[in-house]
Design an enzyme around this catalytic site. Structure first.
Site, mmCIF file in Angstrom:
data_model
loop_
_atom_site.group_PDB
_atom_site.id
_atom_site.type_symbol
_atom_site.label_atom_id
_atom_site.label_comp_id
_atom_site.label_asym_id
_atom_site.label_seq_id
_atom_site.Cartn_x
_atom_site.Cartn_y
_atom_site.Cartn_z
ATOM 1 N N HIS A 376 42.652 11.098 -20.235
ATOM 2 C CA HIS A 376 42.085 10.838 -21.595
ATOM 3 C C HIS A 376 40.904 9.953 -21.750
ATOM 4 O O HIS A 376 40.462 9.407 -22.714
ATOM 5 C CB HIS A 376 43.131 10.218 -22.448
ATOM 6 C CG HIS A 376 44.405 11.079 -22.898
ATOM 7 N ND1 HIS A 376 44.347 11.796 -23.761
ATOM 8 C CD2 HIS A 376 45.504 11.303 -22.096
ATOM 9 C CE1 HIS A 376 45.456 12.641 -24.024
ATOM 10 N NE2 HIS A 376 46.392 12.386 -22.593
ATOM 11 N N LYS A 568 38.629 4.562 -36.927
ATOM 12 C CA LYS A 568 39.334 4.625 -35.678
ATOM 13 C C LYS A 568 39.459 3.342 -34.849
ATOM 14 O O LYS A 568 39.124 2.229 -35.703
ATOM 15 C CB LYS A 568 38.038 5.765 -34.713
ATOM 16 C CG LYS A 568 36.696 4.979 -34.995
ATOM 17 C CD LYS A 568 35.612 5.516 -34.197
ATOM 18 C CE LYS A 568 35.202 7.155 -34.798
ATOM 19 N NZ LYS A 568 35.441 8.207 -33.907
ATOM 20 N N ARG A 569 39.868 3.293 -33.980
ATOM 21 C CA ARG A 569 40.080 2.057 -33.007
ATOM 22 C C ARG A 569 38.648 1.288 -32.759
ATOM 23 O O ARG A 569 37.708 1.999 -32.844
ATOM 24 C CB ARG A 569 40.835 1.936 -31.791
ATOM 25 C CG ARG A 569 42.076 2.341 -31.723
ATOM 26 C CD ARG A 569 42.974 1.156 -32.213
ATOM 27 N NE ARG A 569 43.081 -0.002 -31.491
ATOM 28 C CZ ARG A 569 44.153 -0.456 -30.859
ATOM 29 N NH1 ARG A 569 45.321 0.111 -31.198
ATOM 30 N NH2 ARG A 569 43.986 -1.491 -30.137
ATOM 31 N N LYS A 574 32.470 2.994 -29.345
ATOM 32 C CA LYS A 574 32.671 3.865 -30.644
ATOM 33 C C LYS A 574 31.482 3.451 -31.460
ATOM 34 O O LYS A 574 31.315 4.182 -32.515
ATOM 35 C CB LYS A 574 34.225 3.769 -31.193
ATOM 36 C CG LYS A 574 34.908 4.313 -30.456
ATOM 37 C CD LYS A 574 36.533 4.198 -30.834
ATOM 38 C CE LYS A 574 37.594 4.635 -30.190
ATOM 39 N NZ LYS A 574 37.764 5.829 -30.116
ATOM 40 N N THR A 676 39.847 12.838 -32.107
ATOM 41 C CA THR A 676 40.772 13.760 -32.862
ATOM 42 C C THR A 676 40.531 13.633 -34.109
ATOM 43 O O THR A 676 40.577 14.619 -35.113
ATOM 44 C CB THR A 676 42.223 13.713 -32.412
ATOM 45 O OG1 THR A 676 42.475 12.477 -32.392
ATOM 46 C CG2 THR A 676 42.630 14.252 -31.295
ATOM 47 N N LYS A 680 40.091 15.908 -37.608
ATOM 48 C CA LYS A 680 40.613 15.869 -39.102
ATOM 49 C C LYS A 680 39.584 15.688 -40.283
ATOM 50 O O LYS A 680 39.970 16.489 -41.234
ATOM 51 C CB LYS A 680 41.529 14.545 -39.124
ATOM 52 C CG LYS A 680 42.742 14.638 -38.198
ATOM 53 C CD LYS A 680 43.217 13.124 -37.718
ATOM 54 C CE LYS A 680 44.191 13.320 -36.363
ATOM 55 N NZ LYS A 680 44.334 12.025 -35.923
HETATM 56 C C1 F58 Z 1 42.009 8.694 -26.420
HETATM 57 N N1 F58 Z 1 42.694 7.669 -25.723
HETATM 58 C C2 F58 Z 1 40.688 9.008 -26.294
HETATM 59 N N2 F58 Z 1 44.002 5.864 -25.337
HETATM 60 O O1 F58 Z 1 40.094 7.778 -26.479
HETATM 61 C C3 F58 Z 1 40.277 10.102 -27.200
HETATM 62 O O2 F58 Z 1 38.844 10.453 -26.895
HETATM 63 C C4 F58 Z 1 41.050 11.229 -27.074
HETATM 64 O O3 F58 Z 1 40.703 12.013 -28.127
HETATM 65 C C5 F58 Z 1 42.455 10.785 -27.322
HETATM 66 O O4 F58 Z 1 42.756 9.842 -26.437
HETATM 67 C C6 F58 Z 1 43.348 11.944 -27.266
HETATM 68 O O5 F58 Z 1 42.897 12.646 -26.072
HETATM 69 C C7 F58 Z 1 43.507 6.711 -26.049
HETATM 70 O O6 F58 Z 1 43.681 6.855 -27.212
HETATM 71 C C8 F58 Z 1 45.013 4.788 -25.432
HETATM 72 O O7 F58 Z 1 45.044 4.530 -26.846
HETATM 73 C C9 F58 Z 1 45.408 4.289 -24.385
HETATM 74 C C10 F58 Z 1 46.673 3.493 -24.821
HETATM 75 C C11 F58 Z 1 47.409 2.797 -23.719
HETATM 76 C C12 F58 Z 1 46.267 1.791 -22.830
HETATM 77 C C13 F58 Z 1 45.283 2.605 -22.456
HETATM 78 C C14 F58 Z 1 44.406 3.430 -23.611
#
Ligand code: F58
Length: 833
Positions: A376, A568-569, A574, A676, A680
């Site tokens: 991811h 988003k985060r 970003k 994602t 949405k």
């Molecule tokens: C996200 N990763 C990607 N990681 O940033 C985003 O582009 C993608 O759409 C999404 O995954 C789904 O594929 C992400 O959310 C985390 O939150 C992890 C949590 C645990 C620690 C490392 C990051």
């Protein structure tokens, strides 16, 4: 609502009572709620709190899912069914009640029943505390996939951790983020079923020793330092208007009794209580970081804990099926949601070889045929690795197993690429270039039959950058599955106005068959009445969001203004701060020409920053500081507003996505794996302003370049610029509007004269700017000007909005899951009985 009164026979035992447990008439549901209020909450209606009512309604809804839940679970033990096991450290499910009502098709009856009991369903929906068992996109994706697996009737189990505290609640104080622990279980969780009898032990630490088994073969035994127990908590996940109710099985850690007794017998009562506390710590809290934190032993324990419980559970199901472990891979397709569960590769080997005495080669074949790995991220710093000393202290046996996997793997590498020591060192599962680390992506890739990225661009870049060497070694394993989101939660549930218009126009099949159906609204783009209704619905959604923002922040916003939204985060890649530079630019333009006719805009931000991520927290403070100046300046009144919506989560997302006009997807090209939220927004009729990053590329392909606001460097250009040597200061010096905005931030214009506050941010931008804000600034501003021009023509905007929704079929998570089933898992939907 038809109020058929099904007769309640007084002789029927309540558990089999058609009416109160399964009936779906208003009267049956009303009776059910009263029964549950009485029998479970122990309350009379007059004294019931809102939570009592919520619980009683939730239990009544759950009752109506149980027949199908029990039937679906039973089918998991049928020998020939292949189960998709989705292993994820995070499941961000969002509130259950509304979604389950939607899936069962009983929202109207329950609303009426609740009303007749003097309650309001919306209040009760609001009462639900969402299980925030994830950080962001990755955890929410797992939840969308659970929804689609059920709706496609794919037998599946989601395996994860039942964190006692999920992602923190965010509060904004004086413009800064503060974190409060998320006590989501405080008032009870009616959706889970605790199964104390489904429990496995998990070892930690200690040492290994060799012994000879009764056939004289050399075996290894692990003598742990600590043993904890994992208890299953099951949550039903229902198909939309169909029979499948799949299983989300989350593990809670507890102490094993024998440890208590041991200590107790020697009289050390306190030590036994210590043991209990330590054991329970494993599933206590979700790590709130959006990048892996190196060296946190508890995090490694969490990963191993849930993976071990889950694999033991699968082995148990295989046993219940009466099948041998030789065919494990025919019964289970295990998907690793990023590397967090990748210890599964070594753990399945350990279980097969050490516990079930299978020979290594056979075990390895089975393991590789079982596992598949989804990546991811493209940020090299986000690739998970564990310091070897820490790793081997916790998991001594797995370390040995990984070394053996690595030894065999590197032999293969040497054979394929002779005399290439550099490659061997780069590919090794153990990073030995300095301090030693276990590279989890390598472990996952070596042990899997497929490796996928989450959008076309991302999957392509993976093979060229962070996973290039693995790609050269295993080209056939790499594939793409573009992410998707569920149209049930993200349109049908959260945007009832739009959902009803779509259903009135093309029927309701789109909810279940989004990919095949949603394009049918396209011809209606020509229908003026349809466009007007479309805009009216958006306007209503904006009014409701405005009211909520007023309630949560005190900020008044104008529903007629363009709602420009970035939720988003908070992360530098970003680029929320690029959005802020645009706000300041508009602000300055108005200040210079107060009479200028500009399109009124409301900028809405939402998102959490990792508690230890200083720069992200400073960006939140910057947004709020700029908001304070802009919102209180009479010169811009009625034209610009800025609001930071606190505590963005799934529940708040339900209100935000449907109310957006413009969706900000402005990451540095090549950094966002997929995104994602972009899907949405677009499904809810927002237009996107975005870079060619992640799934934006595919969204633009689907909706057409003319319906997408594109700006910025491409991933290739980003790389090029960086290789040639990027000098952000040049952009600053040559662009007056940009210089002015940055100077204002630096000088304290937005921080009451405090010129120190944002210095780290400004210094970083001027001297490093790793995410190329300054390089993309002008292109972004020009693009935003095009957005404003387009928004002036409301009718044209409505057309573009309709076309966006019409072209979103591809981004249903049903399509993604179908691809996982067909190309990776080779699983089939359950046949109807
Ligand atoms: C996200 N990763 C990607 N990681 O940033 C985003 O582009 C993608 O759409 C999404 O995954 C789904 O594929 C992400 O959310 C985390 O939150 C992890 C949590 C645990 C620690 C490392 C990051």
């Amino acid at each position: 609502m038809g109020k058929k009164t099904d007769k309640i026979s007084s002789s029927t035992p309540s558990v089999n009572n058609e009416n109160t447990r399964t009936g779906t008439t208003v009267d049956a549901i009303k009776q059910a709620i009263l029964d549950n209020l009485h029998c479970i909450q122990g309350r009379v209606p007059e004294l019931a709190s809102r939570n009592d009512w919520y619980m009683a309604v939730a239990f009544s809804v759950r009752d109506r899912m149980l027949d199908n839940f029990i039937r679906s679970i039973k089918r998991l033990s049928e020998p020939r069914i292949k189960i998709a096991s989705y292993l994820s450290a995070e499941f961000l499910m969002g509130p259950h009640l509304g979604n389950n009502l939607l899936c069962l098709g009983i929202t109207d009856q329950v609303r009426e029943a609740v009303k007749e009991l003097g309650q309001d369903l919306d209040d009760l929906l609001e009462q639900e505390e969402e299980p925030g068992l994830g950080n962001g996109g990755l955890g929410r994706l797992a939840a969308c996939y659970m929804d689609s697996l059920a709706s496609l009737n794919v037998p599946a189990i989601g395996y994860g951790i039942r964190y006692e505290f999920g992602i923190f609640d965010q509060e904004i104080r004086d413009g800064w983020q503060t974190e409060k622990t998320d006590k989501w279980l405080r008032l009870g969780n009616p959706w889970e079923i605790c199964r104390p009898e489904i429990a496995y032990t998990v070892n930690f630490g200690g040492l290994t020793e060799q012994y000879q088994d009764d056939k004289g073969r050399l075996q290894v035994r692990w003598i742990p330092y600590r043993v904890v127990k994992g208890i299953a908590y099951d949550t039903p996940v229902s198909a939309y208007r169909d029979d499948t109710v799949n299983l989300l099985r989350l593990w809670k850690s507890e102490a094993i009794e024998s440890f208590d007794f041991q200590a107790f017998n020697v009289g050390d009562y306190y030590k036994s209580v210590d043991q209990k506390i330590i054991s329970e710590t494993v599933s206590k809290v979700l790590y709130p970081n959006d990048e892996p934190e190196i060296g946190k032993i508890l995090r490694l324990s969490q990963q191993y804990f849930f993976v071990s419980c889950s694999l033991q559970d699968m082995i148990n199901i295989q046993r219940l099926r009466g099948k041998s472990l030789d065919t494990f891979h025919e019964s289970f397709a295990v998907q690793l949601n990023d590397t967090h569960p990748s210890i599964a590769v070594a753990e399945l080997m350990r279980l097969l070889v050490d516990e079930h005495l299978m020979d290594w080669d056979k075990a390895w074949t089975i393991t590789q045929r079982t596992m598949a790995y989804t990546n991811h991220t493209l940020l090299p710093e986000a690739l998970e690795k564990w310091p070897l000393p820490l790793f081997s202290r916790s998991l001594p046996r797995h370390t040995e197993i990984i070394f053996e996997i690595n030894r065999r793997f590197l032999d293969e590498v040497r054979e394929r690429f002779p005399n290439d020591d550099g490659r061997v060192s780069r590919l090794s599962i153990i990073d030995e270039t300095g301090e030693k680390y276990v590279r989890m992506a390598h472990l996952a890739a070596v042990g899997s039959h497929h490796i996928n990225g989450v959008a076309a661009l991302h999957s392509d870049l993976l093979t060229k950058t962070v996973l290039k060497d693995l790609y050269d070694m295993f080209p056939g394993r790499f594939t793409n599955v573009t992410n998707g989101v569920t149209p049930r939660r993200w349109v049908a549930l959260s945007n009832p106005g739009l959902a009803s218009l779509i259903t009135r126009t093309i029927g309701d099949k789109w909810i279940k068959h989004f990919e095949d159906e949603i394009h049918k609204i396209e011809p209606f783009v020509k229908d003026r009445g349809f466009r007007q209704e479309w805009s009216k619905i958006k306007r209503g959604n904006k009014e409701r969001l405005a009211a909520l923002i007023k309630e949560r922040t005190g900020i008044e916003i104008d529903p007629d203004s363009l709602f420009d939204v970035q939720v988003k985060r908070i992360h530098e890649y970003k680029r929320q701060h690029l959005n802020v530079l645009h706000i300041i630019t508009l602000y300055n333009r108005i200040k210079k020409a107060p009479r200028k006719d500009i399109v009124p805009r409301t900028f809405i931000f939402g998102g959490k920053a990792a508690p230890g991520y200083f720069m992200a927290k400073l960006i939140i403070k910057l947004i709020n500081s700029v908001a304070e100046v802009v919102n209180n300046d009479p010169d811009v009144a009625g034209r610009l507003k800025v609001a930071f919506f606190p505590d963005f989560n799934v529940k708040n997302g339900h209100h935000v996505y449907p109310a957006a006009d413009l969706s900000e997807q402005i990451s540095t090209a090549g950094k966002e794996a997929s995104g994602t939220g972009n899907m949405k927004f677009s499904m809810n009729g927002a237009l996107t302003i975005g870079t060619l990053d992640g799934a934006n590329v595919e969204i633009r392909e689907e909706v057409g370049a003319e319906n997408f606001f594109l700006f910025g460097l491409t991933a290739e250009e980003v790389l090029d610029l960086k290789t040639k040597g990027y000098a952000p200061r040049k952009f600053y010096e040559s662009n007056a509007e940009l210089r002015e905005a940055i100077d204002q931030i630096r000088s304290g214009h937005f921080s009451k004269g405090n010129s120190d506050l944002f210095a780290p941010l400004v210094d970083n931008l001027l001297n490093h700017d790793p995410f190329l804000l300054l390089a993309d600034y002008q292109s972004y501003i020009d693009c935003q000007d095009r957005v404003s021009t387009a928004y002036r023509d409301q009718d044209r905007w409505a057309r573009m909005s309709i076309l966006n929704v019409a072209c979103m079929g591809k981004f249903s998570s049903d399509r993604s899951i179908q691809e996982y089933c067909d190309n990776i898992w080779k699983t089939k939907p359950l046949k109807k009985r």
